[in-house]
Design an enzyme around this catalytic site. Sequence first.
Site, PDB file in Angstrom:
ATOM      1  N   HIS A 119      33.760  51.826  62.662  1.00 61.43           N
ATOM      2  CA  HIS A 119      33.409  51.029  61.485  1.00 61.43           C
ATOM      3  C   HIS A 119      34.640  50.549  60.716  1.00 61.43           C
ATOM      4  O   HIS A 119      34.539  49.647  59.887  1.00 61.43           O
ATOM      5  CB  HIS A 119      32.457  51.806  60.563  1.00 61.43           C
ATOM      6  CG  HIS A 119      33.088  52.899  59.768  1.00 61.43           C
ATOM      7  ND1 HIS A 119      33.044  54.232  60.131  1.00 61.43           N
ATOM      8  CD2 HIS A 119      33.775  52.875  58.603  1.00 61.43           C
ATOM      9  CE1 HIS A 119      33.663  54.963  59.235  1.00 61.43           C
ATOM     10  NE2 HIS A 119      34.118  54.166  58.297  1.00 61.43           N
ATOM     11  N   ASP A 149      30.885  56.224  66.720  1.00 59.06           N
ATOM     12  CA  ASP A 149      31.778  55.667  65.702  1.00 59.06           C
ATOM     13  C   ASP A 149      33.243  55.936  66.040  1.00 59.06           C
ATOM     14  O   ASP A 149      34.044  56.257  65.166  1.00 59.06           O
ATOM     15  CB  ASP A 149      31.432  56.227  64.314  1.00 59.06           C
ATOM     16  CG  ASP A 149      32.072  55.416  63.188  1.00 59.06           C
ATOM     17  OD1 ASP A 149      32.398  54.236  63.415  1.00 59.06           O
ATOM     18  OD2 ASP A 149      32.262  55.972  62.081  1.00 59.06           O
ATOM     19  N   ASN A 221      39.900  56.904  53.941  1.00 60.12           N
ATOM     20  CA  ASN A 221      40.142  58.098  54.758  1.00 60.12           C
ATOM     21  C   ASN A 221      39.511  57.979  56.146  1.00 60.12           C
ATOM     22  O   ASN A 221      39.891  58.700  57.073  1.00 60.12           O
ATOM     23  CB  ASN A 221      39.583  59.353  54.093  1.00 60.12           C
ATOM     24  CG  ASN A 221      40.530  59.992  53.107  1.00 60.12           C
ATOM     25  OD1 ASN A 221      40.266  60.017  51.908  1.00 60.12           O
ATOM     26  ND2 ASN A 221      41.654  60.518  53.593  1.00 60.12           N
ATOM     27  N   SER A 222      38.525  57.101  56.281  1.00 63.31           N
ATOM     28  CA  SER A 222      37.798  56.989  57.541  1.00 63.31           C
ATOM     29  C   SER A 222      38.746  56.744  58.705  1.00 63.31           C
ATOM     30  O   SER A 222      39.624  55.884  58.637  1.00 63.31           O
ATOM     31  CB  SER A 222      36.792  55.841  57.469  1.00 63.31           C
ATOM     32  OG  SER A 222      35.744  56.141  56.591  1.00 63.31           O
ATOM     33  N   GLY A 278      15.024  59.515  78.629  1.00 62.96           N
ATOM     34  CA  GLY A 278      13.928  58.576  78.426  1.00 62.96           C
ATOM     35  C   GLY A 278      12.777  59.186  77.655  1.00 62.96           C
ATOM     36  O   GLY A 278      11.610  59.000  78.008  1.00 62.96           O
ATOM     37  N   VAL A 280      11.391  60.304  73.457  1.00 65.89           N
ATOM     38  CA  VAL A 280      11.564  60.343  72.009  1.00 65.89           C
ATOM     39  C   VAL A 280      11.205  61.754  71.570  1.00 65.89           C
ATOM     40  O   VAL A 280      10.143  62.269  71.924  1.00 65.89           O
ATOM     41  CB  VAL A 280      10.663  59.318  71.297  1.00 65.89           C
ATOM     42  CG1 VAL A 280      10.779  59.460  69.780  1.00 65.89           C
ATOM     43  CG2 VAL A 280      11.024  57.902  71.731  1.00 65.89           C
ATOM     44  N   ILE A 281      12.108  62.394  70.838  1.00 66.55           N
ATOM     45  CA  ILE A 281      11.890  63.786  70.441  1.00 66.55           C
ATOM     46  C   ILE A 281      11.862  63.906  68.924  1.00 66.55           C
ATOM     47  O   ILE A 281      12.273  63.000  68.203  1.00 66.55           O
ATOM     48  CB  ILE A 281      12.986  64.711  71.006  1.00 66.55           C
ATOM     49  CG1 ILE A 281      14.371  64.245  70.521  1.00 66.55           C
ATOM     50  CG2 ILE A 281      12.923  64.766  72.526  1.00 66.55           C
ATOM     51  CD1 ILE A 281      15.494  65.194  70.881  1.00 66.55           C
TER      52      ILE A 281
END
EC number: 3.4.21.107
Length: 479
Positions: A119, A149, A221-222, A278, A280-281
């Site tokens: 980012h 990221d 800081n990122s 594959g 969705v939890i």
Amino acid sequence: MSIPRMKSYFSLIAAVLMLGQVATAQAENLPDFTGLVEQASPAVVNISTRQKLPDRAIANQQMPDLEGLPPMLREFLERSMPPGSRPPGAGKGDRQRETQSLGSGFIISPDGYILTNNHVIDGADEILVRLSDRSELKAKLIGTDSRTDVAVLKIDGKDLPTAKLGNSNTLKVGEWVLAIGSPFGFDHSVTKGIVSAKGRSLPNDTYVPFIQTDVAINPGNSGGPLFNMAGEVVGINSQIFTRSGGFMGLSFAIPIDVAMDVANQLKASGKVSRGWLGVVIQEVNKDLAESFGLDKPAGALVAQVLEDGPAAKGGLQVGDVILSANGQPIIMSADLPHLIGNLKDGSKAELEVIRDGKRQKLTVTVGALPDEGQEMGDVAGTGAERSSNRLGVSVIELTAEQKKSLDLKGGVAIKEVTGGPASLIGLQPGDVITHLNNQAITSSKQFTEVAKSLPKDRSVSMRVLRQGRATFITFKLSE
């Protein structure tokens, strides 16, 4: 002076001396960061980016990093920016034609490879790196991974100072850590704190088990390094949790082991591959654990199995609770994507699951994580209507077209919420109920029959599909 007064006088002196000794001992027990900072600072860099935007976009753009700052500090920061990057209204009122962002990073090789956050450089037209000696170099973007990221940059150089990399797996909660970065553009600012927790899961960050600290982290800081007391990088400072826009004691860093795995793949091929099931939890809370017959909340509840995906081919079903993967326990649901993501396409995943209250093992051949998620259609049905006053919903049958669109064999759509448990748990018209009390719903008639026989002495689970997203919820019927 009388003897009693002399005794009191000497007692007071002794107490003062003892307090001084205690304070000295406490000071001696505090860590000295000076050597660490001297050793580590040269490898930390300031990263600034420039991005050209249309006049209209720039006119509407806010600069949140400067909003709310004291006037003197805001003026100082605005003066330190290139004229083209000042916020609207600054200077002589010239229209801004490019924007600038600031961040941090650190050098990981003598020939100029740098780690930072995605980012920090996302959308940049130009990336500048300022070294510890204040020299500036243009950086080349090697690759980025938005899911973690992480970004890798390259500057031209040789014999550059490098950061020593540690092992984030050996980091302990309570251990001292230190950050070096450029908050608000103030280069090589040092802050310290302790590790507050490990393996934190954050929304929309499925593949990173974050390190939580109380190190002061602010905009700028990122991308900077998080050091342990040995001067080793154990994480990349990535984000904070805040209600005010500033630091509030909750900072999160990407473990260096995760970051380097991504970096090595980006350097080798420019992209990152991850294992994929594959499915969705969702998290297993206390009520869900009770409804599925578990002793305590643990594991990852399978709320959705994608058609023709690895899990579907391996026999995984909706309602299964995955307890372990390749022998590694799944304590929180967020543990599963990280474990599977580390596996290669085509490798085997041995899964231990709870199904219908019984433990069993499945072997799934892991696939490659696709670039984009699969979407499922919305529901607007016109079928035969049924009602269930116990739950407080009116339901309708799904048409054949809707079942095909949603890849469902059964289920009913909610036409109206009339009160009762349905209202309390937030059901809405258009939601599709596919399972009730661990039973697959095939028709509105069967739904009514199952609803009539629901127990009152324990939590009951219901699987609901809303805008293509499936989730299990629980409720209890009133006596």
